[in-house]
Design a protein around this motif. Sequence first.
Motif, PDB file in Angstrom:
ATOM      1  N   ALA A 190      18.524  23.172   3.175  1.00  0.00           N
ATOM      2  CA  ALA A 190      19.396  22.345   2.440  1.00  0.00           C
ATOM      3  C   ALA A 190      18.412  21.784   1.130  1.00  0.00           C
ATOM      4  O   ALA A 190      17.452  21.225   1.622  1.00  0.00           O
ATOM      5  N   ASN A 191      18.804  21.994  -0.005  1.00  0.00           N
ATOM      6  CA  ASN A 191      18.182  21.409  -1.086  1.00  0.00           C
ATOM      7  C   ASN A 191      18.444  20.584  -2.064  1.00  0.00           C
ATOM      8  O   ASN A 191      18.052  20.405  -3.047  1.00  0.00           O
ATOM      9  N   THR A 192      19.810  19.870  -1.654  1.00  0.00           N
ATOM     10  CA  THR A 192      20.239  19.066  -2.980  1.00  0.00           C
ATOM     11  C   THR A 192      19.931  17.308  -2.684  1.00  0.00           C
ATOM     12  O   THR A 192      19.693  16.581  -3.564  1.00  0.00           O
ATOM     13  N   ARG A 230       0.719  -1.202  -0.129  1.00  0.00           N
ATOM     14  CA  ARG A 230      -0.038  -0.087   0.083  1.00  0.00           C
ATOM     15  C   ARG A 230       0.775   1.342   0.061  1.00  0.00           C
ATOM     16  O   ARG A 230       1.933   1.239   0.387  1.00  0.00           O
ATOM     17  N   ALA A 231       0.332   2.411  -0.681  1.00  0.00           N
ATOM     18  CA  ALA A 231       1.115   3.597  -0.544  1.00  0.00           C
ATOM     19  C   ALA A 231       0.307   4.234   0.605  1.00  0.00           C
ATOM     20  O   ALA A 231      -0.840   5.021   0.483  1.00  0.00           O
ATOM     21  N   GLU A 232       0.905   4.582   1.985  1.00  0.00           N
ATOM     22  CA  GLU A 232       0.247   5.018   3.067  1.00  0.00           C
ATOM     23  C   GLU A 232       0.026   6.529   2.872  1.00  0.00           C
ATOM     24  O   GLU A 232      -1.177   7.011   3.388  1.00  0.00           O
ATOM     25  N   TRP A 233       1.214   7.178   2.328  1.00  0.00           N
ATOM     26  CA  TRP A 233       1.025   8.473   2.318  1.00  0.00           C
ATOM     27  C   TRP A 233       1.944   9.283   1.404  1.00  0.00           C
ATOM     28  O   TRP A 233       2.980   8.768   1.087  1.00  0.00           O
ATOM     29  N   TYR A 234       1.688  10.579   1.054  1.00  0.00           N
ATOM     30  CA  TYR A 234       2.301  11.474   0.479  1.00  0.00           C
ATOM     31  C   TYR A 234       2.702  12.534   1.372  1.00  0.00           C
ATOM     32  O   TYR A 234       1.553  13.049   1.645  1.00  0.00           O
ATOM     33  N   ARG A 235       3.712  13.087   1.284  1.00  0.00           N
ATOM     34  CA  ARG A 235       4.007  14.377   1.848  1.00  0.00           C
ATOM     35  C   ARG A 235       5.069  15.308   1.190  1.00  0.00           C
ATOM     36  O   ARG A 235       5.920  14.756   0.667  1.00  0.00           O
ATOM     37  N   ASN A 236       4.954  16.674   1.092  1.00  0.00           N
ATOM     38  CA  ASN A 236       6.040  17.519   0.711  1.00  0.00           C
ATOM     39  C   ASN A 236       6.344  18.515   1.718  1.00  0.00           C
ATOM     40  O   ASN A 236       5.357  19.293   2.287  1.00  0.00           O
ATOM     41  N   ARG A 237       7.412  19.123   2.018  1.00  0.00           N
ATOM     42  CA  ARG A 237       7.683  19.875   3.179  1.00  0.00           C
ATOM     43  C   ARG A 237       8.932  20.753   2.798  1.00  0.00           C
ATOM     44  O   ARG A 237       9.906  20.102   2.380  1.00  0.00           O
ATOM     45  N   TRP A 238       8.769  22.252   3.056  1.00  0.00           N
ATOM     46  CA  TRP A 238      10.046  22.745   2.946  1.00  0.00           C
ATOM     47  C   TRP A 238      10.819  22.587   4.201  1.00  0.00           C
ATOM     48  O   TRP A 238      10.350  22.370   5.124  1.00  0.00           O
ATOM     49  N   VAL A 239      12.106  22.662   3.896  1.00  0.00           N
ATOM     50  CA  VAL A 239      13.079  22.526   5.116  1.00  0.00           C
ATOM     51  C   VAL A 239      13.026  23.918   5.832  1.00  0.00           C
ATOM     52  O   VAL A 239      13.228  25.053   5.116  1.00  0.00           O
ATOM     53  N   ARG A 240      12.646  23.962   7.081  1.00  0.00           N
ATOM     54  CA  ARG A 240      12.558  25.261   7.865  1.00  0.00           C
ATOM     55  C   ARG A 240      13.809  25.925   8.158  1.00  0.00           C
ATOM     56  O   ARG A 240      14.343  25.793   9.436  1.00  0.00           O
ATOM     57  N   SER A 241      14.570  26.471   7.327  1.00  0.00           N
ATOM     58  CA  SER A 241      15.860  27.369   7.926  1.00  0.00           C
ATOM     59  C   SER A 241      15.094  28.474   8.614  1.00  0.00           C
ATOM     60  O   SER A 241      13.703  28.808   8.427  1.00  0.00           O
TER      61      SER A 241
END
Length: 461
Positions: free
Chosen positions: A111-113, A76-87
């Motif tokens: 950090a973006n890499t 199963r695909a339980e979840w999807y999330r997208n989150r900005w890194v909080r600098s």
Amino acid sequence: MLDHPMLDPSRFVQGPFAPVTEEVTAFDLPVSGRLPAELNGRYLRNGPNPLGLDEPVRHWFLGPGMVHGVRLRDGRAEWYRNRWVRSRQVAGALGEPWPGGPVHADMDFAANTHVIAHAGRTLATVEAGALPYELTDDLDTVGPCDFGGTLPGGYAAHTKLDRRTGELHAVAYFWAWDHVQHVVVGPGGEVTGTTDVPVPDGPMMHDFALTERYVVLLDLPVTFSMDAAAAGSSLPYGWNPGHRPRVGLLPRAGTTREVRWFEVEPCWVFHTLNAYDDGDRVVVDLCRYAGSFDLPNLSGTGPLTLDRWTVDPVAGTVRQDRLDDRGQEFPRVDERVVSRPHRYGYSAVTGEVGRATVGMDGTFADDAFADALLKHDLGTGRVEAHRFPRDATVGEAVFAPAAPEAAEDDGYVLAFAHDADRGAADLVVLAAQDFTAPPVARVHLPARVPLGFHGSWVADA
């Protein structure tokens, strides 16, 4: 520095690069096909995502990081999330308190890499002096990470995990240093050793390679430019024709860890595929831009190819062989074979999105480009391509083994691919041993995933 002007950076907020504007959480994702029940873990990927279209875009490399993740368990695909890194800056822009933490040289950056997991931590990484950011399993920001106060300076975008020792290796650089620094983080999550390697001119070392005996350093002519920094450039690195291109072998063991350097032809390398010891020699496979490379414009004067460098310390030579002349980047192997001999590799086709002349069996008919992923069998020389629909804009692929002790290439290849009909992304799951066949599964995400950089399959336990 090359003397032609910077191309319009706004191209990195358009089309497949266009940032998303909100964070999304979705559960019980729809799936086409059958998700392999043995894939239990998280597929994570990092990349720059400006906070809004009104934010000035200076370069693709400079947008704050956003990590996208899909949780798979028991078919199963339980979840999807997208989150900005909080600098600090990102948290302030979102009206949130900054979680706080250590900062190296006043260089706090979202950090973006890359995004990796080690010693119970999920880490978003970046290069050039900033620290990684620790995330929760659900991708919320914990804060900057200096490995419990054991990291003496900045960190790196790329790491190599030696699965036999549990050691995580990195090579960090920073414009104010007269050296680069090899950093080893032990299986307990603390820095167990650092080695400073003197280098002139402040070179960018985006990636490196690791063998059982050596750390392989790429000292190439993209270096820090004080003139560019004084002029206010947001990316003060450029081609330096006076910098001697060379590859270095730093012994992993011993009390006198002297680097041996070997000259190579002028070129640029963002990413290595893998490296290993072959008797007295060292074999390094990498994606190589021939000739000079213009970092501000992300363009080279020569072709981009998959090459093999064989370093012979006895003869004092580096032999360069072409493995594949098709344009490609983001090379990856089965992470279990890092630092040891590999047979298979995977990469993403580069070039003009949507153009394809690929045979029905998935092999290339000529040098045109496609929305495609490549699989290299370096034992036979065979290259296969998995074709995606026009405008799919597929980025880096990551290999996930079918089981911890499965053979190399016995597993699945995971990547985000844009679905133009839905205007959103799919997590595509390919059978590695049937690479040109239709995907075994597509997880349909509720949002678009912009083209980004690097990711990881983080298996449970």
